[in-house]
Scaffold this active site. Structure first.
Site, PDB file in Angstrom:
ATOM      1  N   ASN A  11       0.794  -1.209  -0.048  1.00  0.00           N
ATOM      2  CA  ASN A  11      -0.155   0.124   0.095  1.00  0.00           C
ATOM      3  C   ASN A  11       0.761   1.105  -0.023  1.00  0.00           C
ATOM      4  O   ASN A  11       1.867   1.405   1.048  1.00  0.00           O
ATOM      5  CB  ASN A  11      -1.016  -0.046   1.126  1.00  0.00           C
ATOM      6  N   ASP A  13       0.107   4.496  -0.129  1.00  0.00           N
ATOM      7  CA  ASP A  13      -0.983   5.542   0.170  1.00  0.00           C
ATOM      8  C   ASP A  13       0.004   6.737   0.883  1.00  0.00           C
ATOM      9  O   ASP A  13       0.073   7.885   0.813  1.00  0.00           O
ATOM     10  CB  ASP A  13      -1.818   5.408   1.463  1.00  0.00           C
ATOM     11  N   HIS A  14       0.953   6.192   1.889  1.00  0.00           N
ATOM     12  CA  HIS A  14       1.787   7.286   2.660  1.00  0.00           C
ATOM     13  C   HIS A  14       3.008   7.848   2.095  1.00  0.00           C
ATOM     14  O   HIS A  14       3.369   8.557   2.743  1.00  0.00           O
ATOM     15  CB  HIS A  14       1.953   6.469   4.245  1.00  0.00           C
ATOM     16  N   ARG A  22       3.797  19.079   1.793  1.00  0.00           N
ATOM     17  CA  ARG A  22       4.353  20.032   1.130  1.00  0.00           C
ATOM     18  C   ARG A  22       3.555  20.476  -0.011  1.00  0.00           C
ATOM     19  O   ARG A  22       3.834  21.428  -0.611  1.00  0.00           O
ATOM     20  CB  ARG A  22       5.849  19.670   0.798  1.00  0.00           C
ATOM     21  N   HIS A  47      -5.748   3.795  -1.524  1.00  0.00           N
ATOM     22  CA  HIS A  47      -7.011   3.959  -0.935  1.00  0.00           C
ATOM     23  C   HIS A  47      -7.401   5.547  -1.566  1.00  0.00           C
ATOM     24  O   HIS A  47      -6.617   6.491  -0.893  1.00  0.00           O
ATOM     25  CB  HIS A  47      -6.755   3.941   0.553  1.00  0.00           C
ATOM     26  N   ARG A  49      -9.345   8.264  -0.818  1.00  0.00           N
ATOM     27  CA  ARG A  49     -10.264   8.671   0.259  1.00  0.00           C
ATOM     28  C   ARG A  49     -11.042   9.916  -0.359  1.00  0.00           C
ATOM     29  O   ARG A  49     -10.685  10.427  -1.054  1.00  0.00           O
ATOM     30  CB  ARG A  49      -9.565   8.902   1.709  1.00  0.00           C
ATOM     31  N   ARG A  53      -6.763  13.003   1.203  1.00  0.00           N
ATOM     32  CA  ARG A  53      -5.895  13.363   1.818  1.00  0.00           C
ATOM     33  C   ARG A  53      -4.505  12.936   1.682  1.00  0.00           C
ATOM     34  O   ARG A  53      -3.511  13.136   1.743  1.00  0.00           O
ATOM     35  CB  ARG A  53      -5.882  12.901   3.417  1.00  0.00           C
ATOM     36  N   HIS A  54      -4.417  11.616   1.078  1.00  0.00           N
ATOM     37  CA  HIS A  54      -2.881  11.163   0.431  1.00  0.00           C
ATOM     38  C   HIS A  54      -3.406  10.702  -1.046  1.00  0.00           C
ATOM     39  O   HIS A  54      -2.644  11.659  -1.992  1.00  0.00           O
ATOM     40  CB  HIS A  54      -2.564   9.919   1.229  1.00  0.00           C
ATOM     41  N   GLU A  74      -8.840   0.460  -3.092  1.00  0.00           N
ATOM     42  CA  GLU A  74      -9.307   0.660  -1.867  1.00  0.00           C
ATOM     43  C   GLU A  74     -10.615   1.884  -1.985  1.00  0.00           C
ATOM     44  O   GLU A  74      -9.769   2.970  -2.060  1.00  0.00           O
ATOM     45  CB  GLU A  74      -8.681   0.946  -0.598  1.00  0.00           C
ATOM     46  N   THR A 104      -6.797   6.436  10.384  1.00  0.00           N
ATOM     47  CA  THR A 104      -6.858   5.356   9.111  1.00  0.00           C
ATOM     48  C   THR A 104      -8.300   4.686   9.275  1.00  0.00           C
ATOM     49  O   THR A 104      -9.247   4.890  10.143  1.00  0.00           O
ATOM     50  CB  THR A 104      -5.608   4.381   9.823  1.00  0.00           C
ATOM     51  N   THR A 105      -8.219   3.610   8.689  1.00  0.00           N
ATOM     52  CA  THR A 105      -9.554   2.919   8.720  1.00  0.00           C
ATOM     53  C   THR A 105      -9.735   2.113   9.928  1.00  0.00           C
ATOM     54  O   THR A 105      -8.958   0.938  10.166  1.00  0.00           O
ATOM     55  CB  THR A 105      -9.481   1.613   7.378  1.00  0.00           C
ATOM     56  N   GLU A 155     -11.352  -9.241   3.134  1.00  0.00           N
ATOM     57  CA  GLU A 155     -10.110  -8.867   3.836  1.00  0.00           C
ATOM     58  C   GLU A 155      -9.984  -8.624   5.500  1.00  0.00           C
ATOM     59  O   GLU A 155     -10.921  -7.993   5.710  1.00  0.00           O
ATOM     60  CB  GLU A 155      -9.384  -7.670   3.179  1.00  0.00           C
ATOM     61  N   HIS A 198      -3.538  -4.552   7.715  1.00  0.00           N
ATOM     62  CA  HIS A 198      -3.806  -3.152   8.475  1.00  0.00           C
ATOM     63  C   HIS A 198      -2.947  -3.324   9.936  1.00  0.00           C
ATOM     64  O   HIS A 198      -3.056  -4.369  10.454  1.00  0.00           O
ATOM     65  CB  HIS A 198      -4.956  -2.999   9.140  1.00  0.00           C
ATOM     66  N   GLY A 199      -1.898  -2.447   9.907  1.00  0.00           N
ATOM     67  CA  GLY A 199      -1.086  -2.419  11.020  1.00  0.00           C
ATOM     68  C   GLY A 199       0.198  -3.457  10.958  1.00  0.00           C
ATOM     69  O   GLY A 199       0.896  -3.595  11.995  1.00  0.00           O
ATOM     70  N   GLY A 220       1.033  -1.474   4.345  1.00  0.00           N
ATOM     71  CA  GLY A 220       1.518  -0.062   3.782  1.00  0.00           C
ATOM     72  C   GLY A 220       2.477   0.642   4.807  1.00  0.00           C
ATOM     73  O   GLY A 220       3.423   0.774   4.728  1.00  0.00           O
ATOM     74  N   HIS A 221       1.787   1.206   5.816  1.00  0.00           N
ATOM     75  CA  HIS A 221       2.468   2.098   6.694  1.00  0.00           C
ATOM     76  C   HIS A 221       3.675   1.698   7.211  1.00  0.00           C
ATOM     77  O   HIS A 221       4.578   2.794   7.260  1.00  0.00           O
ATOM     78  CB  HIS A 221       1.382   2.444   7.804  1.00  0.00           C
TER      79      HIS A 221
HETATM   80  N1  PXP Z   1      -5.804  -3.128   3.944  1.00  0.00           N
HETATM   81  C1  PXP Z   1      -6.894  -2.323   3.959  1.00  0.00           C
HETATM   82  C2  PXP Z   1      -8.324  -2.580   3.817  1.00  0.00           C
HETATM   83  C3  PXP Z   1      -6.599  -0.854   4.666  1.00  0.00           C
HETATM   84  O1  PXP Z   1      -7.493   0.024   4.563  1.00  0.00           O
HETATM   85  C4  PXP Z   1      -5.260  -0.632   4.880  1.00  0.00           C
HETATM   86  C5  PXP Z   1      -5.022   0.821   5.217  1.00  0.00           C
HETATM   87  O2  PXP Z   1      -5.252   1.571   4.160  1.00  0.00           O
HETATM   88  C6  PXP Z   1      -4.434  -1.660   4.683  1.00  0.00           C
HETATM   89  C7  PXP Z   1      -4.703  -2.965   4.150  1.00  0.00           C
HETATM   90  C8  PXP Z   1      -2.901  -1.369   4.989  1.00  0.00           C
HETATM   91  O3  PXP Z   1      -2.686  -0.912   6.459  1.00  0.00           O
HETATM   92  P1  PXP Z   1      -1.440  -0.477   6.919  1.00  0.00           P
HETATM   93  O4  PXP Z   1      -1.002   0.952   6.268  1.00  0.00           O
HETATM   94  O5  PXP Z   1      -1.553  -0.194   8.246  1.00  0.00           O
HETATM   95  O6  PXP Z   1      -0.195  -1.588   6.711  1.00  0.00           O
END
Ligand code: PXP
Length: 248
Positions: A11, A13-14, A22, A47, A49, A53-54, A74, A104-105, A155, A198-199, A220-221
């Site tokens: 992912n 996104d970040h 910036r 994602h 959103r 935001r990203h 997403e 976050t979600t 998921e 997630h996480g 991702g993060h």
């Molecule tokens: N899966 C889904 C459905 C998510 O919404 C996210 C966060 O956008 C992730 C996976 C990835 O989560 P993380 O960025 O915490 O690894």
């Protein structure tokens, strides 16, 4: 890829979060996606959103053009997002709950409460050839509802498991892990493909990666943070290695 191999969706996104701090053009999430692809990602997750935001609409255009691996798009179950998904027809669409005020979600989708609406919502996406995934908690009621509305994939939200690990609440962590294990097997028995995410971090990925029913992890993060220290390519390669090791 062998039958047993677990797919890694990265992912990005970040990377866009840092860019948007910036304004301007860098760091470029498309470049990150291409690097992740070269480093062993089987797919890229982004994602879009509602508040942008990203990831932006232009990022989605760029990803659709640049990627050779599948894009997992997403999105919240809104009319605007459905139109965007139908225009691009990405390989996969993952429906997530979305609140503007959240960072976050935070939780899974309440499929059971919105079954009728969601069944109608995902039908055109499926007809367009997108694999529809529903992001839910490890909860039997939600899994059964996802199955009834015609989703092909669920998921499972691993956020609570990862949070308990980070806090050192190991009994609660293990209870969450057990629920994820049981619900992965249950969803698989209904014919659903099971993903999770997630996480997840290097410390938490292996117990989830070891579930034989789980076919894909979306991460991702942590990876983007780790990339600051060791670079994106080694960060993704290490996650890939840990997943493969856990899978045996
Ligand atoms: N899966 C889904 C459905 C998510 O919404 C996210 C966060 O956008 C992730 C996976 C990835 O989560 P993380 O960025 O915490 O690894």
């Amino acid at each position: 890829m062998t039958q047993n191999q677990l797919r890694l969706g990265v992912n990005i996104d970040h990377v866009a979060t840092v860019r948007n701090a910036r304004g301007g053009a860098y760091p470029d999430p498309i470049r990150a996606a291409k690097l992740a692809e070269e480093a062993g990602a089987d797919g890229i997750t982004a994602h879009l959103r509602e508040d942008r935001r990203h990831i932006t609409d232009a990022d989605i255009d760029g990803l659709m053009e640049a990627l050779t691996v599948p894009l997992n798009f997403e999105m919240a179950a809104t009319e605007e997002m459905q139109k965007i998904a139908l225009r691009h027809k990405p390989h996969a669409v993952c429906i997530v709950p979305e609140k503007r005020e959240e960072r976050t979600t935070e939780g899974g989708l309440e499929v059971a409460r919105e079954e009728n609406r969601l069944a109608h919502y995902i039908a055109p996406l499926r007809d367009a050839g997108c694999r529809v995934s529903i992001f839910i908690a490890a909860d039997k009621k939600q899994i059964e509802a996802a199955h009834r509305i015609g989703a092909e994939v669920i998921e499972l939200h691993t956020g609570a498991y990862c949070d308990f690990h980070a806090e050192g609440s190991f009994a609660e962590r293990d209870r969450e892990l057990e629920a994820l294990r049981e619900m992965s097997a249950y969803a698989h028995s209904l014919g659903l493909e099971v993903h999770a995410g997630h996480g997840l971090t290097y410390d938490t990925v292996q117990p989830v990666a070891a579930f034989p029913e789980v076919k894909e992890l979306n991460i991702g993060h942590f990876l983007i943070g780790e990339a600051v220290f060791r670079g994106l390519t080694p960060a993704v390669q290490e996650m890939r290695r840990l997943m493969d090791e856990a899978r045996g």
